[in-house]
Design an enzyme around this catalytic site. Structure first.
Site, PDB file in Angstrom:
ATOM      1  N   LYS A 163       0.849  -1.196   0.000  1.00 19.44           N
ATOM      2  CA  LYS A 163       0.000   0.000   0.000  1.00 19.44           C
ATOM      3  C   LYS A 163       0.884   1.245   0.000  1.00 19.44           C
ATOM      4  O   LYS A 163       1.904   1.282   0.706  1.00 19.44           O
ATOM      5  CB  LYS A 163      -0.891  -0.002   1.238  1.00 19.44           C
ATOM      6  CG  LYS A 163      -1.890  -1.154   1.269  1.00 19.44           C
ATOM      7  CD  LYS A 163      -3.046  -0.917   0.320  1.00 19.44           C
ATOM      8  CE  LYS A 163      -4.099  -2.010   0.466  1.00 19.44           C
ATOM      9  NZ  LYS A 163      -5.257  -1.797  -0.419  1.00 19.44           N
ATOM     10  N   ASP A 188      -0.366  -0.183  -4.424  1.00 19.01           N
ATOM     11  CA  ASP A 188      -1.799   0.132  -4.383  1.00 19.01           C
ATOM     12  C   ASP A 188      -2.000   1.447  -3.642  1.00 19.01           C
ATOM     13  O   ASP A 188      -1.680   1.564  -2.464  1.00 19.01           O
ATOM     14  CB  ASP A 188      -2.572  -0.993  -3.677  1.00 19.01           C
ATOM     15  CG  ASP A 188      -4.077  -0.770  -3.719  1.00 19.01           C
ATOM     16  OD1 ASP A 188      -4.528   0.183  -4.380  1.00 19.01           O
ATOM     17  OD2 ASP A 188      -4.820  -1.561  -3.089  1.00 19.01           O
ATOM     18  N   GLU A 213      -1.865   0.281  -8.743  1.00 15.77           N
ATOM     19  CA  GLU A 213      -3.306   0.046  -8.610  1.00 15.77           C
ATOM     20  C   GLU A 213      -4.018   1.293  -8.110  1.00 15.77           C
ATOM     21  O   GLU A 213      -3.601   1.901  -7.124  1.00 15.77           O
ATOM     22  CB  GLU A 213      -3.475  -1.110  -7.628  1.00 15.77           C
ATOM     23  CG  GLU A 213      -4.900  -1.545  -7.412  1.00 15.77           C
ATOM     24  CD  GLU A 213      -4.978  -2.698  -6.407  1.00 15.77           C
ATOM     25  OE1 GLU A 213      -3.947  -3.315  -6.085  1.00 15.77           O
ATOM     26  OE2 GLU A 213      -6.093  -2.964  -5.938  1.00 15.77           O
ATOM     27  N   LYS A 262     -12.983  -7.929  -7.619  1.00 16.12           N
ATOM     28  CA  LYS A 262     -13.468  -8.296  -6.284  1.00 16.12           C
ATOM     29  C   LYS A 262     -14.970  -8.480  -6.412  1.00 16.12           C
ATOM     30  O   LYS A 262     -15.668  -7.535  -6.780  1.00 16.12           O
ATOM     31  CB  LYS A 262     -13.205  -7.174  -5.277  1.00 16.12           C
ATOM     32  CG  LYS A 262     -11.747  -6.927  -4.961  1.00 16.12           C
ATOM     33  CD  LYS A 262     -11.604  -5.723  -4.041  1.00 16.12           C
ATOM     34  CE  LYS A 262     -10.145  -5.443  -3.728  1.00 16.12           C
ATOM     35  NZ  LYS A 262      -9.963  -4.113  -3.111  1.00 16.12           N
TER      36      LYS A 262
HETATM   37 MG    MG Z   1      -6.880  -2.023  -4.197  1.00 12.90          MG
END
Ligand code: MG
Length: 369
Positions: A163, A188, A213, A262
């Site tokens: 992240k 991300d 991302e 997702k």
């Molecule tokens: Mg993500």
């Protein structure tokens, strides 16, 4: 098929360690579990809405409300011709995709168990093992991050996702590339940047991440196209993609070269399959994202990731990584080669620890047709 009985359970489990992103810091996960019954067959679904609405507008409370007030009464009144038919009954409901996906997942499970086939087979999966990656939250220091990556690689993961947020980006990409010259890693941002960050992402190009991302806002696929034209690193969309239609448009304008699927974000497994197919037709690889699922949601992800165009390792990690307590009897593990076995039993193919769920439920409700 008529669904005869539905029960919902609200459960909350502590994470082994806090999980931090550019927009959140979570210590627990709260989930709505749906138990759906038809002809003596039981299917299970799990919501993925985080505790606060930082990822989308949904939370466990909105999931509970939508299921209770709107979705469950419609499903109990319907006659479903197949799992895809759930979207006919629930598709008119705007947003609330994580809520719809919770119920839809349980219905897919019922149909697969009724047909006595694994969920993967019903979805069209072709792999018996899926490719696993791991997602690492923002850490207190660069050294702590590098040590955590080293630990995860020992666990067998094939790729690492990290992240990022402003101030925790270029220097960590450079530090990762320096310490792990061959490591496939990806970044991300969870929408933490604007186009002003183009020079930053150009510098990140030099560290050769697999992809970046969701760098920009959820509702801005146009700016993502501008960014993609300016940088070499493939842009991957997550939050921006809610449907196969979003996917088609994002591909058409060059806003994305990879899609993170997702099921919760897109309203369920049916829409996930459609997105998978649109991407496959356009030679866009997909991978399966994660929302710190407990065992039921994790199982559904494993089956989904068995579809052929899931060509990149996803965020589907071992059960033991996140929670001390598991709600299924056969926790998911990662093999030495970084893969995970797709369960071969009917439906989601795992034993749901129903007694434990009943015991730990903070709230339950029963509905009958
Ligand atoms: Mg993500």
């Amino acid at each position: 098929m008529k669904i005869e009985r539905i029960e919902t359970f609200l459960i909350r489990l502590p994470l082994k360690s806090p999980y931090e992103t550019s927009g959140s810091r979570e210590t627990h996960q709260t989930r709505v579990i749906a138990r759906v019954e038809s002809g003596g067959v039981v299917g299970w679904g799990e919501s993925v809405a985080p505790e606060t609405p930082w990822y989308s507008g949904e939370t466990p409370e909105t999931v509970w409300w939508l299921l209770d007030a709107i979705a469950i009464p419609r499903i109990l009144a319907a006659d479903l011709s197949g799992p895809d038919d759930t979207s006919r009954v629930l598709g008119w409901i705007k947003d609330h995709r994580m809520a719809k996906a919770t119920l839809e997942m349980a219905i897919w499970d019922v149909f697969a168990k009724t047909a006595n086939v694994p969920l993967a087979a019903l979805l069209g999966g072709t792999r018996d093992r899926i490719l696993c990656g791991v997602a690492i939250g923002i850490q207190p220091s660069v050294d702590a991050l590098l040590d955590k990556i080293a630990m995860e690689l020992e666990g067998g993961y094939q790729r690492v996702k990290v992240k990022i947020k402003p101030g925790w980006d270029l220097q960590i990409a450079e530090a990762i590339r320096k310490r792990f010259p061959e490591l496939p890693f990806q970044l991300d941002a969870n929408s933490a940047y604007t186009l002003e960050a183009i020079p930053l992402f150009k510098r990140i190009d030099a560290t050769a991440p697999l992809l970046v991302e969701q760098p920009l806002a959820e509702d801005d696929i146009i700016d993502h196209a501008t960014l993609q034209k300016a940088i070499r690193t493939p842009v991957c969309l997550d939050e921006s993609i809610h449907s196969a239609e979003d996917t088609r448009k994002a591909i058409e304008i060059g806003a994305t070269r990879v899609i993170n699927i997702k099921a919760g974000r897109v309203g369920g497994l049916t829409e996930s399959k459609k997105i998978h197919d649109v991407c496959e037709q356009n030679q866009i690889p997909v991978w399966c994202g994660g929302m710190l699922e407990m065992g039921i949601g994790r199982a559904a992800n494993v089956h989904l990731a068995s579809l052929p165009n899931f060509r990149l390792p996803g965020d589907v990690s071992a059960s033991a990584r996140y929670f001390e307590t598991e709600i299924i009897g056969e926790p998911f593990t990662v093999e030495k080669d970084g893969t995970m076995k797709v369960p071969t039993g009917p439906g989601i193919g795992v034993t749901v620890l129903e007694k434990d769920i009943r015991k730990m439920a903070l709230q339950t409700k029963e509905y009958r047709a």
